[in-house]
Design an enzyme around this catalytic site. Structure first.
Site, PDB file in Angstrom:
ATOM      1  N   LYS A  59       8.338 -39.508  53.954  1.00  0.00           N
ATOM      2  CA  LYS A  59       7.131 -39.832  53.180  1.00  0.00           C
ATOM      3  C   LYS A  59       7.111 -41.318  52.841  1.00  0.00           C
ATOM      4  CE  LYS A  59       6.897 -35.110  51.502  1.00  0.00           C
ATOM      5  NZ  LYS A  59       7.327 -34.138  50.478  1.00  0.00           N
TER       6      LYS A  59
ATOM      7  N   GLN B   9       9.146 -33.692  44.249  1.00  0.00           N
ATOM      8  CA  GLN B   9       9.752 -33.075  45.434  1.00  0.00           C
ATOM      9  C   GLN B   9      10.486 -31.791  45.045  1.00  0.00           C
ATOM     10  OE1 GLN B   9       9.447 -34.248  48.703  1.00  0.00           O
ATOM     11  NE2 GLN B   9      10.447 -32.343  49.267  1.00  0.00           N
TER      12      GLN B   9
ATOM     13  N   ASP C 239       0.028 -33.653  45.942  1.00  0.00           N
ATOM     14  CA  ASP C 239       0.362 -32.434  46.678  1.00  0.00           C
ATOM     15  C   ASP C 239      -0.755 -31.394  46.623  1.00  0.00           C
ATOM     16  OD1 ASP C 239       2.577 -32.084  48.166  1.00  0.00           O
ATOM     17  OD2 ASP C 239       3.898 -31.528  46.517  1.00  0.00           O
TER      18      ASP C 239
END
Ligand code: NDP
Length: 305
Positions: free
Chosen positions: A64, A108, A131
């Site tokens: 990422k 995460q 997200d």
């Protein structure tokens, strides 16, 4: 347009190449960021918050961060020790919520044992929810309102759109009903006017159901569980699963070598949905930056259902 109506494909399946599409999306992101910089006065910022040392997470976070730097997104993340108290992780999230340089926040997962993800995910500002998993954003998806979208299913939709798969009226089956993938996937396919069924671990005669699918999305998290007997000839098959194999290398939930000869299109693992998930994370972040600064993000909006 893929020939979903023909009974059998004449040749090999079209490869739903997520790596190539993600690279093309990165070019679009770069163009939007470059054009918007003078107005915004700063680059977009994404904060990937990692807690602890889960090794797979380390690889995902690094991917990422590399993708951010390729398109000109500032990486404003932090890596906290595994024994960080929930209150301190929460304080970090609140700091990022208040930071005007941060457009997207990603916590995460998985978190270390002892940290509950629910309250921490809920603490993320929904407009910075890179997200797309905040309750408010799942509600926005349900109601067809604009907002950040769950990255993996949004990536699947972009793959299907790029391959010219017209979903309207198609019979779609999603295997898996997680909040992360299966549920938002089903909502997105339905929003695109497919007729959707969702299978899960209690589904009886899975193969009979999946054989009805003109579009089959598999997100069961079971290595190589879907074979030729599950697939209708000519179907479009998207494999979300990703697993490290004991003998090395990665595999998906689909037995690619069995299904590819009968499908009209199929996504590989690796190189299918994985890169698209990262690309959609960047899209959510850059669109949040566009909204915050009045930058024109129209060139990206077709990517979100
Ligand atoms: P979960 O384990 O949270 O959910 C799996 C779902 O599959 C559940 O709904 C479960 O049913 C269902 N399921 C399990 N076994 C069967 C079965 N035998 N038959 C039918 N349904 C079954 O997984 P996630 O949704 O988080 O992830 C799914 C996969 O996708 C994983 O391999 C994960 O690594 C991968 N993934 C890949 C990403 C990428 O970027 N490529 C991103 C996110 C995930 P039930 O609800 O009844 O338990």
């Amino acid at each position: 347009m893929l020939g979903l109506d023909r009974p059998l494909p004449d040749s090999m399946a079209t490869l739903l190449d997520g790596r190539r599409l993600a690279a093309a999306i990165e070019q679009r992101l770069l163009a939007v960021i470059t054009a918007g910089l003078p107005l915004a006065g700063r680059a977009p910022g994404l904060a990937v918050l990692r807690v602890g040392d889960d090794p797979a997470s380390g690889v995902y976070v690094a991917n990422k961060e590399k993708a951010c730097s390729r398109v000109g997104i500032r990486n404003l993340g932090a890596h906290l020790a595994a024994d960080t108290a929930a209150a301190d992780v929460l304080a970090q999230i609140q700091r990022l919520n208040a930071d005007p340089e941060v457009d997207g926040i990603l916590l995460q997962l998985p978190l270390p044992v002892g940290l509950e993800e629910g309250p921490l995910l809920a603490a993320i500002d929904p407009d910075k929810d890179a997200d797309g998993l905040h309750t408010l954003n799942l509600g926005r998806l349900l109601k067809g309102e604009a907002g950040p979208r769950s990255c993996t299913p949004a990536g699947v939709m972009a793959l299907l759109a790029a391959a010219g798969v017209d979903l309207a009226g198609k019979r779609a089956v999603v295997v898996g009903r997680s909040i992360l993938v299966g549920q938002p996937m089903a909502l997105m396919l339905q929003a695109a006017h497919a007729t959707v069924s969702v299978a899960h671990s209690r589904t009886r005669d899975l193969a009979a159901l999946t054989r009805q699918a003109e579009v089959l999305v598999v997100a069961a998290g079971r290595p190589r569980m879907i074979g030729a007997e599950h697939v209708r000839p000519g179907a479009v098959v998207v494999d979300v699963g990703i697993h490290r194999q004991p003998q090395g290398g990665l595999c998906g939930d689909v037995r690619f070598e069995e299904v590819e000869p009968i499908a009209s299109a199929i996504s590989p693992v690796p190189g299918g949905v994985g890169p698209m998930t990262v690309a959609m994370l960047l899209v959510n972040t850059v669109l949040a930056w566009c909204h915050r600064h009045g930058v024109d993000g129209a060139a990206l909006e077709d990517l979100l259902v």
